[in-house]
Design a protein around this motif. Sequence first.
Motif, PDB file in Angstrom:
ATOM      1  N   SER A  74       0.686  -1.265   0.053  1.00 52.79           N
ATOM      2  CA  SER A  74       0.097   0.151   0.068  1.00 52.79           C
ATOM      3  C   SER A  74       0.968   1.324   0.000  1.00 52.79           C
ATOM      4  CB  SER A  74      -1.069  -0.017   1.206  1.00 52.79           C
ATOM      5  OG  SER A  74      -0.196  -0.026   2.555  1.00 52.79           O
ATOM      6  N   LEU A  75       2.108   1.241   0.537  1.00 49.56           N
ATOM      7  CA  LEU A  75       2.815   2.455   0.577  1.00 49.56           C
ATOM      8  C   LEU A  75       3.486   2.712  -0.791  1.00 49.56           C
ATOM      9  CD1 LEU A  75       5.279   1.858   3.524  1.00 49.56           C
ATOM     10  CD2 LEU A  75       3.526   3.544   3.332  1.00 49.56           C
ATOM     11  N   PHE A  76       3.600   1.785  -1.757  1.00 53.10           N
ATOM     12  CA  PHE A  76       4.123   2.020  -3.014  1.00 53.10           C
ATOM     13  C   PHE A  76       2.696   2.757  -3.892  1.00 53.10           C
ATOM     14  CE2 PHE A  76       3.556   0.877  -7.536  1.00 53.10           C
ATOM     15  CZ  PHE A  76       4.822   1.191  -8.109  1.00 53.10           C
ATOM     16  N   TRP A  77       1.773   2.284  -3.385  1.00 51.97           N
ATOM     17  CA  TRP A  77       0.632   2.952  -4.170  1.00 51.97           C
ATOM     18  C   TRP A  77       0.287   4.294  -3.633  1.00 51.97           C
ATOM     19  CZ3 TRP A  77      -0.094   0.908  -8.783  1.00 51.97           C
ATOM     20  CH2 TRP A  77      -0.142  -0.272  -9.040  1.00 51.97           C
ATOM     21  N   MET A  78       0.804   4.478  -2.401  1.00 51.08           N
ATOM     22  CA  MET A  78       0.403   5.937  -1.720  1.00 51.08           C
ATOM     23  C   MET A  78       1.620   6.969  -2.526  1.00 51.08           C
ATOM     24  SD  MET A  78       0.917   6.681   2.353  1.00 51.08           S
ATOM     25  CE  MET A  78      -0.514   5.757   2.701  1.00 51.08           C
ATOM     26  N   LEU A  80       7.089   1.614  11.030  1.00 49.33           N
ATOM     27  CA  LEU A  80       6.207   0.683  11.454  1.00 49.33           C
ATOM     28  C   LEU A  80       6.816  -0.669  11.046  1.00 49.33           C
ATOM     29  CD1 LEU A  80       2.629   2.010  10.566  1.00 49.33           C
ATOM     30  CD2 LEU A  80       3.761   1.847  12.921  1.00 49.33           C
ATOM     31  N   MET A  81       7.611  -0.702   9.848  1.00 48.82           N
ATOM     32  CA  MET A  81       8.054  -1.931   9.097  1.00 48.82           C
ATOM     33  C   MET A  81       9.373  -2.432   9.889  1.00 48.82           C
ATOM     34  SD  MET A  81       6.866  -1.552   4.993  1.00 48.82           S
ATOM     35  CE  MET A  81       7.528  -3.034   4.617  1.00 48.82           C
ATOM     36  N   VAL A  82      10.304  -1.428   9.975  1.00 46.20           N
ATOM     37  CA  VAL A  82      11.435  -2.099  10.450  1.00 46.20           C
ATOM     38  C   VAL A  82      11.482  -2.473  11.721  1.00 46.20           C
ATOM     39  CG1 VAL A  82      12.765  -0.331   8.796  1.00 46.20           C
ATOM     40  CG2 VAL A  82      12.377   0.352  11.156  1.00 46.20           C
ATOM     41  N   THR A  83      10.591  -1.903  12.497  1.00 44.56           N
ATOM     42  CA  THR A  83      10.216  -2.319  13.937  1.00 44.56           C
ATOM     43  C   THR A  83       9.460  -3.719  13.964  1.00 44.56           C
ATOM     44  OG1 THR A  83       8.486  -0.846  14.388  1.00 44.56           O
ATOM     45  CG2 THR A  83      10.644   0.052  14.887  1.00 44.56           C
ATOM     46  N   GLY A  84       9.034  -3.870  13.178  1.00 46.81           N
ATOM     47  CA  GLY A  84       8.328  -5.252  12.828  1.00 46.81           C
ATOM     48  C   GLY A  84       6.855  -5.061  13.594  1.00 46.81           C
ATOM     49  N   VAL A  85       6.156  -3.924  14.002  1.00 41.06           N
ATOM     50  CA  VAL A  85       5.176  -4.023  14.810  1.00 41.06           C
ATOM     51  C   VAL A  85       3.758  -4.097  13.848  1.00 41.06           C
ATOM     52  CG1 VAL A  85       5.984  -2.391  16.495  1.00 41.06           C
ATOM     53  CG2 VAL A  85       4.837  -1.423  14.482  1.00 41.06           C
ATOM     54  N   TRP A  86       4.138  -3.774  12.512  1.00 42.62           N
ATOM     55  CA  TRP A  86       2.951  -3.775  11.490  1.00 42.62           C
ATOM     56  C   TRP A  86       2.347  -5.611  11.548  1.00 42.62           C
ATOM     57  CZ3 TRP A  86       2.636  -6.633   6.947  1.00 42.62           C
ATOM     58  CH2 TRP A  86       3.994  -7.442   6.512  1.00 42.62           C
ATOM     59  N   GLN A  87       3.116  -6.455  11.945  1.00 44.93           N
ATOM     60  CA  GLN A  87       2.661  -7.718  11.950  1.00 44.93           C
ATOM     61  C   GLN A  87       2.452  -8.192  13.292  1.00 44.93           C
ATOM     62  OE1 GLN A  87       6.770  -9.132  10.418  1.00 44.93           O
ATOM     63  NE2 GLN A  87       5.456  -9.880   8.732  1.00 44.93           N
ATOM     64  N   MET A 134       9.880  -5.440   0.566  1.00 44.23           N
ATOM     65  CA  MET A 134       8.480  -5.712   0.767  1.00 44.23           C
ATOM     66  C   MET A 134       7.417  -4.911   0.063  1.00 44.23           C
ATOM     67  SD  MET A 134       8.293  -7.458   4.597  1.00 44.23           S
ATOM     68  CE  MET A 134       8.882  -6.145   5.712  1.00 44.23           C
ATOM     69  N   ILE A 135       7.992  -3.593   0.168  1.00 42.86           N
ATOM     70  CA  ILE A 135       7.018  -2.692  -0.294  1.00 42.86           C
ATOM     71  C   ILE A 135       6.656  -2.894  -1.830  1.00 42.86           C
ATOM     72  CG2 ILE A 135       6.626  -0.166  -1.097  1.00 42.86           C
ATOM     73  CD1 ILE A 135       8.002   0.339   1.634  1.00 42.86           C
ATOM     74  N   PHE A 136       7.961  -2.901  -2.544  1.00 42.98           N
ATOM     75  CA  PHE A 136       7.800  -3.180  -4.176  1.00 42.98           C
ATOM     76  C   PHE A 136       7.202  -4.672  -4.466  1.00 42.98           C
ATOM     77  CE2 PHE A 136      11.105   0.078  -3.798  1.00 42.98           C
ATOM     78  CZ  PHE A 136      10.304   1.075  -4.754  1.00 42.98           C
ATOM     79  N   LYS A 137       7.440  -5.634  -3.670  1.00 38.81           N
ATOM     80  CA  LYS A 137       6.796  -7.057  -4.072  1.00 38.81           C
ATOM     81  C   LYS A 137       5.378  -7.055  -3.474  1.00 38.81           C
ATOM     82  CE  LYS A 137      11.140  -9.856  -3.266  1.00 38.81           C
ATOM     83  NZ  LYS A 137      11.708 -10.961  -2.274  1.00 38.81           N
ATOM     84  N   GLY A 138       4.955  -6.191  -2.356  1.00 45.02           N
ATOM     85  CA  GLY A 138       3.498  -6.358  -1.941  1.00 45.02           C
ATOM     86  C   GLY A 138       2.716  -5.552  -2.909  1.00 45.02           C
ATOM     87  N   ALA A 139       3.296  -4.559  -3.727  1.00 45.39           N
ATOM     88  CA  ALA A 139       2.624  -3.694  -4.638  1.00 45.39           C
ATOM     89  C   ALA A 139       1.824  -4.500  -5.816  1.00 45.39           C
ATOM     90  CB  ALA A 139       3.249  -2.665  -5.215  1.00 45.39           C
ATOM     91  N   PHE A 140       2.635  -5.771  -5.875  1.00 43.45           N
ATOM     92  CA  PHE A 140       2.144  -6.331  -7.090  1.00 43.45           C
ATOM     93  C   PHE A 140       1.753  -7.823  -6.885  1.00 43.45           C
ATOM     94  CE2 PHE A 140       5.005  -3.086  -8.540  1.00 43.45           C
ATOM     95  CZ  PHE A 140       4.397  -2.108  -9.453  1.00 43.45           C
ATOM     96  N   ASN A 141       1.871  -8.321  -5.601  1.00 43.89           N
ATOM     97  CA  ASN A 141       1.733  -9.716  -5.370  1.00 43.89           C
ATOM     98  C   ASN A 141       0.859  -9.647  -4.071  1.00 43.89           C
ATOM     99  OD1 ASN A 141       3.689 -10.948  -7.205  1.00 43.89           O
ATOM    100  ND2 ASN A 141       4.921  -9.734  -5.925  1.00 43.89           N
ATOM    101  N   MET A 142      -0.013 -10.682  -4.013  1.00 42.08           N
ATOM    102  CA  MET A 142      -0.669 -10.859  -2.594  1.00 42.08           C
ATOM    103  C   MET A 142       0.043 -11.209  -1.460  1.00 42.08           C
ATOM    104  SD  MET A 142      -3.707 -13.744  -1.969  1.00 42.08           S
ATOM    105  CE  MET A 142      -4.790 -13.175  -3.044  1.00 42.08           C
ATOM    106  N   THR A 143      -0.215 -10.457  -0.556  1.00 43.26           N
ATOM    107  CA  THR A 143       0.673 -10.575   0.700  1.00 43.26           C
ATOM    108  C   THR A 143       0.300 -11.854   1.491  1.00 43.26           C
ATOM    109  OG1 THR A 143       1.018  -8.201   0.984  1.00 43.26           O
ATOM    110  CG2 THR A 143       1.597  -9.216   2.675  1.00 43.26           C
TER     111      THR A 143
END
Length: 460
Positions: free
Chosen positions: A91-95, A319-326, A239-248
Motif C-alpha cells: 500500500s505504501l507503493f501505491w501511496m 512501522l516496518m523496520v520495527t516489525g510492529v505492523w505484523q 517488501m513494499i515493491f513486492k507487496g505492490a504487485f503480489n498478494m501478501t
Amino acid sequence: MINFLDQLDSFIWGPPLLVLLVGTGILLTIRLKLIQLIKLPHALTLIFKSENSGEGDISSFSALCTALAATVGTGNIIGVATALAAGGPGSLFWMWLAAFFGMATKYAEGVLAIKYRQLDENQEVAGGPMYYITNGMGKKYKPLAVFFAFSGILVALLGIGTFTQVNAITSSIESTLHIKAEIVGLILAGIVLIVTFGGIKSISKVAEKVVPVMATSYLIICVFILIINYQSIIPAFEMIFKGAFNMTAATGGFAGATVAMAIRNGVARGVFSNESGLGSAPIAAAAAKTEWAAEQGLISMTGTFIDSLIICTLTGLTLMVTGVWQMEGVVASSLTERAFNTVLPTIWGVPLGSILLMICLSLFAFTTILGWNYYGERCCQFLFGVKSITPYRIIFVVMIGSGAFLQLEAVWLIADIVNGLMALPNLVAIIALSGVVVSETQLYLNHIKQPNNNLESIEL
C-alpha cells in the motif's frame, strides 16, 4: 449502521473515483510536462523566497503552513498504520504513486485558486473550487460549486475537521497521562475558540509557528528509529515493491492483502492525508500574497511532497523496520506507538515513545482542526454569506467540545465518505480548466526566464 457506512465507503472510494483521482494527476502530469519533478527544486526554494508582492491576506509561506496544518494530521500516523494493516506493505507503493501524480493535481488547485479568487463582503480574499467553478467554468455550473461547498462543510464538521482529530487527541492524552477525555475536549474547544475567531490571519500565525516545529520533531524521531534499525530498511523496501504487485501472505495483524486492497488503501489513505484533488488546500492558497498563480501552485504542490513522500513514508518505514505492523491483536491506531516504544526508553515508569507520540499526534490533530475550521468557514461563507461565519464558528467549537463525549466507531468511515463527495466536483473542475492551468504555467515560466517583461509583452 457500521455495515451500511462501510458499504457506502467502499462504493464511493471504488474504482471510478480512484481512477478519476489518479487519472486527473496523470493528465496534468502529461500536459504540464512533469512539472512536479522538473520544478520541484524551484518550488522548494519558493517556500522561503516567494515575492509575496501581490494581493492577499497572508504570505505564501503562511498559506502553505495553513494547508499543511490541515493535511499533516492523524492520517500521517494512524492513516498510514491503517493502510499497512489492511493493505500490507504494498500500500505504501501505491501511496507514493498517488502522491506523485497528486502533486500535479495540487499544483493545478493552487493555480486556479489564485486565478479565480475574489474579495468577499468583508474585503477578505475568498477562493477555492467553488470560485473557480463559478468564475472559471461559468455561472451555469454553480450547482456543482454548491455541492462542493456543502460537502466541504460536512467534512469540516463531521469528518477530518472535528471528530477524528478530537478522538485522536483525547484518546492519546487519556491513555498516556490518564486525563479524562471530556476534560481534554473542553480545554481543546476553548483553545480552538480563541484562535479561530481571529480568522485566517490568526490561524496562519499559529500554523506557521507550530507546523514546522512539529513536523521536524516527528521526522527526527522517525529517522532516529530507522538509524537504529538500519539493517531492516532495504528488506522493508523489498517488501513494499513486492507487496505492490503480489498478494501478501496472511500474517500478523491482517488476514491477507490482495493487490486490489493494497491499491485501494494506499490511494485512499494517501488522499486522506495529503488531500490532493480534494479541493481543500486551494481555499488556503487563495489567501496568499502573490501576483503569479503558478508560483502559488508550485508552493502548494510541495505540501503533497512533504506530507506523503516524506512524513507518511517515514511513518510506514518506522512501522516496518520495527516489525510492529505484523503484531496480532493490535489495533492499527496503536501501531505507531508500539514502534516508538520498541526503541525509545521508559522514564519514571512511562514509555518515552508514548509521550513523544502523544505530543506529536496532539499537535498534528490540533493544527488540522484549525485548518479545517477555515475551510468550512469559507464554504459556509460561499453558500450563506459573511453573516454565517460567526454562527459557523460557534457550531464548529461546539462540535469540538462534544467530540470528546462521543464514542464513534464510524468516525473514519464518515470522514472517508464525505472526502469522496468533496473530491468529485473539484476534479471535474480541474479537468475542465486544465487548459487555463497550462496557460498560467507558461506565463510564469516565461516570467522567470525574462523577469523584466510585463504580462502584456509575454507571448504564450
